[in-house]
Design a protein around this motif. Structure first.
Motif, mmCIF file in Angstrom:
data_model
loop_
_atom_site.group_PDB
_atom_site.id
_atom_site.type_symbol
_atom_site.label_atom_id
_atom_site.label_comp_id
_atom_site.label_asym_id
_atom_site.label_seq_id
_atom_site.Cartn_x
_atom_site.Cartn_y
_atom_site.Cartn_z
ATOM 1 N N LYS A 1 0.870 -1.188 0.000
ATOM 2 C CA LYS A 1 0.000 0.000 0.000
ATOM 3 C C LYS A 1 0.892 1.218 0.000
ATOM 4 C CE LYS A 1 -3.882 2.305 0.596
ATOM 5 N NZ LYS A 1 -3.776 3.371 -0.344
ATOM 6 N N ASN B 1 0.752 5.121 1.249
ATOM 7 C CA ASN B 1 0.008 6.157 1.959
ATOM 8 C C ASN B 1 0.506 7.517 1.485
ATOM 9 O OD1 ASN B 1 -0.040 4.472 5.216
ATOM 10 N ND2 ASN B 1 -1.237 4.087 3.401
ATOM 11 N N ARG C 1 4.131 1.177 2.382
ATOM 12 C CA ARG C 1 3.699 0.342 3.502
ATOM 13 C C ARG C 1 3.677 -1.126 3.100
ATOM 14 N NH1 ARG C 1 0.923 2.722 7.603
ATOM 15 N NH2 ARG C 1 1.617 0.828 8.637
ATOM 16 N N PRO D 1 -1.475 4.258 11.038
ATOM 17 C CA PRO D 1 -0.587 5.245 10.408
ATOM 18 C C PRO D 1 0.810 5.205 11.040
ATOM 19 C CG PRO D 1 -2.641 6.266 11.140
ATOM 20 C CD PRO D 1 -2.621 4.879 11.692
#
Length: 141
Positions: free
Chosen positions: A77, A79, A97, A107
């Protein structure tokens, strides 16, 4: 008014280079490939404050960086966020991530004391960055 990098960004980020609009920093936190785009425009805190052409340029630079990072680092992923709660200067985080990273799925902001890059780790990131197809990016020595 001239552009000056916010002291907190200068303290926490390692300079990598620049695009036509943005300076590219590497967050000095080696748990995550974490990059920060900073539009080199004075007095800007929010994306909507940029002129239309700069808004478009920011999205293009962010998209090019994001795609290159996702591919080069095999991200689970990516972010991307412009928070600015502590640093009022507009800057956009790009954090790679992985499902196995120490903060997943939460987070990464404020999660741990930073684990700084050593010279070899920074060189490895710079080398990987050099292998990415990033249009209009000029690395800093």
């Amino acid at each position: 008014m001239m552009f000056e990098l916010h002291p907190r960004l200068a303290q926490d980020g390692l300079p990598l280079g620049r695009f036509p609009l943005c300076r590219l920093l590497l967050m000095n936190e080696r748990r995550y490939p974490w990059f920060i785009l900073v539009p080199e425009r004075p007095g800007i805190a929010e994306i909507h404050q940029l002129p239309d052409a700069d808004q478009i340029r920011l999205i293009r630079e962010s998209s090019a960086l994001g795609g290159a990072l996702a591919a080069a680092f095999a991200a689970d992923k990516l972010n991307i966020a412009a928070l600015g709660n502590l640093v009022p200067q507009l800057h956009v985080h790009h954090v790679v991530r992985y499902r196995h990273d120490p903060a997943w799925p939460a987070p990464v902001w404020g999660r741990f004391e930073p684990w700084a890059y050593d010279a070899a780790g920074l060189a490895a990131v710079r080398e990987r960055l050099a292998g990415m197809a990033l249009p209009d990016f000029v690395p800093w020595p």
